[in-house]
Design an enzyme around this catalytic site. Sequence first.
Site, PDB file in Angstrom:
ATOM      1  CG  ASP A  48     -18.515   6.052  -9.729  1.00 50.78           C
ATOM      2  OD1 ASP A  48     -18.132   5.722 -10.859  1.00 50.78           O
ATOM      3  OD2 ASP A  48     -17.832   6.771  -8.968  1.00 50.78           O
ATOM      4  CG  ASP A  96      -6.583   5.447  -2.166  1.00 46.78           C
ATOM      5  OD1 ASP A  96      -7.734   5.912  -2.128  1.00 46.78           O
ATOM      6  OD2 ASP A  96      -6.041   4.886  -1.194  1.00 46.78           O
ATOM      7  N   GLY A 106     -10.351   6.663  -0.428  1.00 49.51           N
ATOM      8  CA  GLY A 106     -10.545   6.635   1.017  1.00 49.51           C
ATOM      9  C   GLY A 106     -11.612   5.577   1.308  1.00 49.51           C
ATOM     10  NE  ARG A 144      -4.382  10.361   4.007  1.00 52.27           N
ATOM     11  CZ  ARG A 144      -3.941   9.202   3.565  1.00 52.27           C
ATOM     12  NH1 ARG A 144      -3.813   8.987   2.278  1.00 52.27           N
ATOM     13  NH2 ARG A 144      -3.654   8.229   4.380  1.00 52.27           N
ATOM     14  CD  GLU A 157      -5.858 -13.966  16.026  1.00 52.39           C
ATOM     15  OE1 GLU A 157      -6.664 -13.058  16.298  1.00 52.39           O
ATOM     16  OE2 GLU A 157      -4.622 -13.796  16.058  1.00 52.39           O
ATOM     17  CG  ASP A 180      -2.281   0.651   0.935  1.00 51.38           C
ATOM     18  OD1 ASP A 180      -2.315   1.882   1.060  1.00 51.38           O
ATOM     19  OD2 ASP A 180      -3.274  -0.023   0.579  1.00 51.38           O
TER      20      ASP A 180
HETATM   21  C1  GLA Z   1      -6.899   5.411   1.621  1.00 48.05           C
HETATM   22  C2  GLA Z   1      -7.292   3.982   1.351  1.00 48.05           C
HETATM   23  C3  GLA Z   1      -6.622   3.080   2.347  1.00 48.05           C
HETATM   24  C4  GLA Z   1      -5.132   3.238   2.247  1.00 48.05           C
HETATM   25  C5  GLA Z   1      -4.761   4.699   2.466  1.00 48.05           C
HETATM   26  C6  GLA Z   1      -3.289   4.924   2.210  1.00 48.05           C
HETATM   27  O1  GLA Z   1      -7.434   5.874   2.803  1.00 48.05           O
HETATM   28  O2  GLA Z   1      -8.663   3.827   1.376  1.00 48.05           O
HETATM   29  O3  GLA Z   1      -6.988   1.745   2.131  1.00 48.05           O
HETATM   30  O4  GLA Z   1      -4.710   2.805   0.982  1.00 48.05           O
HETATM   31  O5  GLA Z   1      -5.489   5.550   1.606  1.00 48.05           O
HETATM   32  O6  GLA Z   1      -2.924   6.230   2.370  1.00 48.05           O
END
Ligand code: GLA
Length: 748
Positions: free
Chosen positions: A535, A479, A529, A444, A615, A367
């Site tokens: 959509d 994103d 986010g 942000r 787990e 990520d």
């Molecule tokens: C957004 C995404 C999260 C993650 C953050 C990283 O909020 O929805 O899953 O990838 O950005 O900054």
Amino acid sequence: MSVRFDDKAKIFFLKTDNTEYQIKINEYGMVLHTYYGAETGETDMSYLIKEVDRGFSGNPYEGRKKRGISADTLPSEYSTDGAGDYRVNALGIVAADGSRTCDLRFKDYNIKSGKYKLEDLPYVREENDKSDTLEIVLEDKTLELEVVLRYGVFEKKDIITRQTLIINKSDNCITLNKASSMCMDMIDKNMDLIHFHGRHAMERQTERIKITHDIHTIGSKRGASSHHNNPFVIICDHNATEDFGNCYGIMLMYSGNHMQEVEMDQAGSIRIVSGIGSSLFNWKLGKSETFETPEVILAYSGKGLNELSFLYHRIIRENVCPKQFRDMKRPVLINNWEGTYFDFDEKKIIEIEDSAAELGCEMFVLDDGWFGERNDDNAGLGDWKVNTDKLPGGIKTIADHANSLGMKFGLWFEPEMINEDSDLYRNHPEWVITDNNRNPVMGRNQLLLDMGKPEVVDYLFDSISEILDSANIEYIKWDFNRSIANPYSGGLEAEYEGEVLHRFMLGTYKLMDKIRSKYPDILIEGCSGGGGRFDAGIMFYSPQIWCSDNSDAIDRLSIQKGTSYGYPVSVMGSHVSASPNHQNGRVVPIITRGIVAMSGTFGYELDPRKLSIEEKEIIKKQITDFNKYYKLIQKGRYYRLTNEFEEKNYVCWQFVSEDKSECLVNIVLTNVHANAEIITVKLKGLNKNGCYIIDNSSSSCNDMPLEASFESSGNCISYSGSALMNGGYSFDPMYGVYPGMQIHFKMR
Ligand code: GLA
């Protein structure tokens, strides 16, 4: 042909297997919407219209003696401002001389086999379906403006699409200040509006309101379709339920500012207008130029909401999402975001990959934080170059390592964004959307790139391609983490500045298209986010979208359920995360978390190194179960079994395979009580003569009385499909913290 024009009666009939849509041209060339619903045997439904003379509802000049003819009272197929229709209208213009009247009348039509396509916007693809196109050409002779109403009829899928072209045939500029995709009037009364509102980390909450004499506007001004108001609404009978009643869906296929207006007029008729949001919008249409509106996907069900959802699930899965991924099994992924946030390096990632592979994960996704000077969320966006302090071997080392363990590798990008603290901003401050005369609104700590500038799209395409070419990257998380403000390009002449937000979307779609064309096999997961751009527009490029930044299984029940009204489970990105949950601190058993996440594309969002042995064993079983059920979940028919407006103690839902030979029933209790009532749920969509047995189950409750009925125990109970549908299935009592149960029935 699913479209027919009755020249004598001047009626267009659009027919699908179970629906009919009618448009009538009246004696003054006004294009009237006369019917949408269950089939009528091609009866001219205009008999329902009463031409009543209503005070203050004016008449077209040619019809001034016939006082019952009024744009203000007749049902319209595409209404306009300034010409005596005082309801919400689809089109608003300013002509070169400042006049604001637009009066469209029928000019011509065209019926073609095959579905029309859009040039610069996403659309419902024809694929192998039998579909036809109707184009109705309207004109305002004074303005020399043509409007083409386009309809795509998917006969076997009970779907009608609508889209509009606005063409300036004059020598002067015409400014559009509202350019909706469609307008439709219904004479039905006593209808409800269901819409999906929310906020970041709590998207698509279902709200059902009675339509009253008021204008209900569901929209977004955020430059994105938004967490706050999804561009999908349902109009249904006030007494419609999941399995009963007339329901109409209106889904706008657009990811930017939008507006769905629903108005009950003076006579009690309901008008729906859907399209690009008119706030902060105008578009200058020069000589011979055409404006293309986004497409709307319409569906009608006479059998309640579950059926309506099914129609949308099928068309999105089969005709909206890229074909390559329709039936492809999506990898069970593990994403490091909630596991590490920005705190990782190569060693840690390799350790995470090792332990994820042991669990059976099929793809590792790195990520945010791998590029530029991105050590927190204040810097680096725009600099799509590997941060070699964290990852000295580049993306290749960690991608190769994942591959060596039998896992795919995926990577996060946020293409349309830029931090002030980035090399890109230092080199190209003029590439940002901002009003140069004031400080920008920050979100942000980042700003938006001006996607309307071709050089920005080119830069992003080249820099993202360079990364994609550097390693075996098979997935992108795309994103988009803030709302747009200060909509000003600086690159446009003043009178074109109202185009910035739509141009932004066109540039974004262009970039997505370029990446998809160059790398057709890379799976793109949309994200904003979480579900801020969930959509049908984004789904044209991304067959899955991260549903919400809220990964708590209990909050996810209402998020995923709200999402399911319009969108298929195969698109909903859903993961098991750590407990207590990072967003709300809630503790939920891992089995319940797994049941909820499995009703989506399924994966994990945690640090697998921190899991207990127990787990890890549960996760291994979850992945095995999901792989066993994925076809049933991805392609099966989804049913909501609980009425969320009434049932507050549990949520129950079901998947049934296409051939009805198996089904998966899921239940999660949101409240537990001592000496509880028995929960009995009537299953749906089974083969009534089939003989079903329980083949597998998992439950967060310790004792599993269900085991006793497994086939392998030799003590198995069988149920006829009609018993399960008419009598139902009673769950054993469930206690503890947020208990959940999943039961797999298969036909013997
Ligand atoms: C957004 C995404 C999260 C993650 C953050 C990283 O909020 O929805 O899953 O990838 O950005 O900054």
